[in-house]
Design a protein around this motif. Structure first.
Motif, PDB file in Angstrom:
ATOM      1  N   PHE A 109       0.847  -1.197   0.000  1.00  0.00           N
ATOM      2  CA  PHE A 109       0.000   0.000   0.000  1.00  0.00           C
ATOM      3  C   PHE A 109       0.886   1.252   0.000  1.00  0.00           C
ATOM      4  O   PHE A 109       1.949   1.270   0.631  1.00  0.00           O
ATOM      5  CB  PHE A 109      -0.910   0.028   1.222  1.00  0.00           C
ATOM      6  N   GLY A 110       0.396   2.280  -0.687  1.00  0.00           N
ATOM      7  CA  GLY A 110       1.045   3.587  -0.637  1.00  0.00           C
ATOM      8  C   GLY A 110       2.106   3.832  -1.680  1.00  0.00           C
ATOM      9  O   GLY A 110       2.691   4.925  -1.719  1.00  0.00           O
ATOM     10  N   ASP A 144       8.104   3.885   9.895  1.00  0.00           N
ATOM     11  CA  ASP A 144       8.152   5.355   9.860  1.00  0.00           C
ATOM     12  C   ASP A 144       7.986   5.901   8.445  1.00  0.00           C
ATOM     13  O   ASP A 144       8.409   7.021   8.144  1.00  0.00           O
ATOM     14  CB  ASP A 144       9.483   5.839  10.448  1.00  0.00           C
ATOM     15  N   THR A 145       7.373   5.113   7.571  1.00  0.00           N
ATOM     16  CA  THR A 145       7.153   5.569   6.198  1.00  0.00           C
ATOM     17  C   THR A 145       5.663   5.602   5.895  1.00  0.00           C
ATOM     18  O   THR A 145       4.831   5.200   6.714  1.00  0.00           O
ATOM     19  CB  THR A 145       7.861   4.623   5.203  1.00  0.00           C
ATOM     20  N   GLN A 146       5.340   6.077   4.692  1.00  0.00           N
ATOM     21  CA  GLN A 146       3.936   6.111   4.262  1.00  0.00           C
ATOM     22  C   GLN A 146       3.478   4.781   3.689  1.00  0.00           C
ATOM     23  O   GLN A 146       2.314   4.617   3.321  1.00  0.00           O
ATOM     24  CB  GLN A 146       3.763   7.195   3.196  1.00  0.00           C
ATOM     25  N   TYR A 147       4.402   3.820   3.631  1.00  0.00           N
ATOM     26  CA  TYR A 147       4.099   2.538   3.012  1.00  0.00           C
ATOM     27  C   TYR A 147       3.808   1.488   4.092  1.00  0.00           C
ATOM     28  O   TYR A 147       4.309   1.574   5.212  1.00  0.00           O
ATOM     29  CB  TYR A 147       5.277   2.070   2.155  1.00  0.00           C
ATOM     30  N   TYR A 148       3.027   0.503   3.725  1.00  0.00           N
ATOM     31  CA  TYR A 148       2.795  -0.654   4.591  1.00  0.00           C
ATOM     32  C   TYR A 148       2.313  -1.814   3.730  1.00  0.00           C
ATOM     33  O   TYR A 148       1.973  -1.636   2.553  1.00  0.00           O
ATOM     34  CB  TYR A 148       1.769  -0.334   5.686  1.00  0.00           C
ATOM     35  N   LEU A 149       2.342  -2.996   4.305  1.00  0.00           N
ATOM     36  CA  LEU A 149       1.955  -4.185   3.552  1.00  0.00           C
ATOM     37  C   LEU A 149       1.123  -5.118   4.415  1.00  0.00           C
ATOM     38  O   LEU A 149       1.179  -5.053   5.640  1.00  0.00           O
ATOM     39  CB  LEU A 149       3.191  -4.902   3.000  1.00  0.00           C
ATOM     40  N   LYS A 150       0.350  -5.979   3.753  1.00  0.00           N
ATOM     41  CA  LYS A 150      -0.520  -6.932   4.440  1.00  0.00           C
ATOM     42  C   LYS A 150      -0.573  -8.244   3.665  1.00  0.00           C
ATOM     43  O   LYS A 150      -0.146  -8.320   2.508  1.00  0.00           O
ATOM     44  CB  LYS A 150      -1.942  -6.365   4.584  1.00  0.00           C
ATOM     45  N   LYS A 207      -9.064   3.324 -10.194  1.00  0.00           N
ATOM     46  CA  LYS A 207      -8.073   4.382 -10.169  1.00  0.00           C
ATOM     47  C   LYS A 207      -8.687   5.665  -9.626  1.00  0.00           C
ATOM     48  O   LYS A 207      -9.786   6.069 -10.012  1.00  0.00           O
ATOM     49  CB  LYS A 207      -7.532   4.605 -11.580  1.00  0.00           C
ATOM     50  N   GLY A 208      -7.960   6.323  -8.714  1.00  0.00           N
ATOM     51  CA  GLY A 208      -8.462   7.540  -8.097  1.00  0.00           C
ATOM     52  C   GLY A 208      -7.325   8.432  -7.663  1.00  0.00           C
ATOM     53  O   GLY A 208      -6.228   8.404  -8.233  1.00  0.00           O
ATOM     54  N   ASP A 209      -7.608   9.241  -6.627  1.00  0.00           N
ATOM     55  CA  ASP A 209      -6.587  10.173  -6.144  1.00  0.00           C
ATOM     56  C   ASP A 209      -5.450   9.443  -5.423  1.00  0.00           C
ATOM     57  O   ASP A 209      -4.284   9.807  -5.553  1.00  0.00           O
ATOM     58  CB  ASP A 209      -7.228  11.191  -5.193  1.00  0.00           C
ATOM     59  N   ARG A 210      -5.790   8.433  -4.650  1.00  0.00           N
ATOM     60  CA  ARG A 210      -4.776   7.690  -3.917  1.00  0.00           C
ATOM     61  C   ARG A 210      -4.212   6.565  -4.782  1.00  0.00           C
ATOM     62  O   ARG A 210      -4.920   6.025  -5.642  1.00  0.00           O
ATOM     63  CB  ARG A 210      -5.373   7.109  -2.642  1.00  0.00           C
ATOM     64  N   PHE A 269      11.808  -1.034  -5.032  1.00  0.00           N
ATOM     65  CA  PHE A 269      11.235  -0.705  -3.722  1.00  0.00           C
ATOM     66  C   PHE A 269      11.671  -1.716  -2.662  1.00  0.00           C
ATOM     67  O   PHE A 269      12.079  -1.345  -1.561  1.00  0.00           O
ATOM     68  CB  PHE A 269       9.709  -0.669  -3.838  1.00  0.00           C
ATOM     69  N   ILE A 270      11.606  -2.996  -2.985  1.00  0.00           N
ATOM     70  CA  ILE A 270      11.980  -4.034  -2.016  1.00  0.00           C
ATOM     71  C   ILE A 270      13.475  -3.960  -1.696  1.00  0.00           C
ATOM     72  O   ILE A 270      13.898  -4.103  -0.547  1.00  0.00           O
ATOM     73  CB  ILE A 270      11.588  -5.421  -2.558  1.00  0.00           C
ATOM     74  N   LYS A 271      14.294  -3.737  -2.719  1.00  0.00           N
ATOM     75  CA  LYS A 271      15.741  -3.618  -2.474  1.00  0.00           C
ATOM     76  C   LYS A 271      16.058  -2.418  -1.592  1.00  0.00           C
ATOM     77  O   LYS A 271      16.947  -2.476  -0.738  1.00  0.00           O
ATOM     78  CB  LYS A 271      16.472  -3.478  -3.810  1.00  0.00           C
TER      79      LYS A 271
END
Length: 279
Positions: free
Chosen positions: A81-82, A152-158, A123-126, A100-102
């Motif tokens: 996400f993000g 501490d970032t805007q990213y996260y995963l699930k 598809k939208g704003d986010r 991104f993963i590296k």
């Protein structure tokens, strides 16, 4: 004339009897037909019920198989996400995920380690979430273990859960809140709620029952402290010393033993004196 009237009455009586017999026979026939119809319908209903049960069992088995296959298909999936939606092609999206993963996971990952990537949703704003299917389960496990690096970032995963599991997890969230209010440490693992341990340091929610319990406990503690205080006061009283003992005070139990022994000796001597005087 009278004979004719009597004959007519007899004929009328016979007709009435025949009518009643016809009605009785008609009722019996109707009852038998109804019983036969009910029996036939009941047999058909039982057959339909049996078929329904078998179909229901087959559907349940098929749902279980579909659920298992979907779970297996999503086993190597991770949802990110993000991540900014700037790609212009599939290859571009795949390269962005590898970079991104590296960058954030310090993992040596290559394009061959990713089986498929795709964005989901409208598809939208986010930026839309990205489902990444890794080639091996080990890579997915390593990524999930290090998901704290995105704290501490805007990213996260699930995890990529099936719809049934997502629905079940939403239901378990409410139950988890209740358990946390009780002071329990809980975790939701896949589609089950696991209570790890009880945290006694956390305060329980206030309620009339808890208030009464607290009052009873405070009263018991007060009575216990008062009892201990009385015992200490009694133990602080001066203890009489006996000349026969060189050191240390005599314990109350020893005093009782000596007093009882002296009383018994005195009573024995009095009885002996009485016997002697009587002689």
């Amino acid at each position: 004339m009278e004979e004719i009237m009597i004959a007519l009455k007899n004929i009328q009586k016979e007709l009435d009897e025949q009518k009643s017999e016809i009605r009785k026979s008609a009722d019996k026939v109707t009852e038998r037909v109804t019983q036969n119809i009910n029996k036939i319908l009941e047999e058909k209903f039982l057959k339909l019920q049996d078929q329904h049960d078998k179909l229901k069992e087959k559907v349940e088995n098929q749902e279980k198989r579909i659920y298992f296959l979907e779970k297996q298909a999503r086993q190597r999936n991770v949802v990110f996400f993000g991540i900014e939606e700037k790609e212009s092609s599939y290859d571009n999206l795949q390269n962005n995920i590898v970079s991104f993963i590296k960058k954030y996971f310090n993992t040596d990952i290559e394009l061959r380690d990713i089986q498929e990537v795709r964005r989901v949703g409208k598809k939208g704003d986010r930026p839309r979430p990205i489902i990444v299917i890794f080639s091996t389960l080990g890579i997915k496990i390593n990524i999930m273990k290090n998901k704290g690096l995105l704290k501490d970032t805007q990213y996260y995963l699930k995890e990529d859960y099936p719809l049934q599991v997502l629905k079940k997890r939403r239901e378990l969230l409410e139950q988890a809140k209740i358990e946390k209010e009780k002071g329990n440490d809980v975790r939701i693992k896949y589609d089950k709620l696991v209570i790890l341990k009880s945290n006694n340091k956390r305060s329980l929610p206030t309620s009339p029952e808890n208030t009464l319990t607290a009052e009873c406990q405070s009263k018991n503690n007060t009575n216990t402290q008062a009892h201990k205080k009385n015992r200490t006061q009694k133990s602080n009283k001066p203890v009489q010393r006996s000349n026969s003992l060189s050191e240390g005070g005599i314990k109350p139990s020893m005093l009782n033993f000596l007093v009882n022994k002296n009383i018994n000796n005195t009573t024995t001597e009095q009885k002996n004196d009485e016997k002697t005087s009587s002689i």
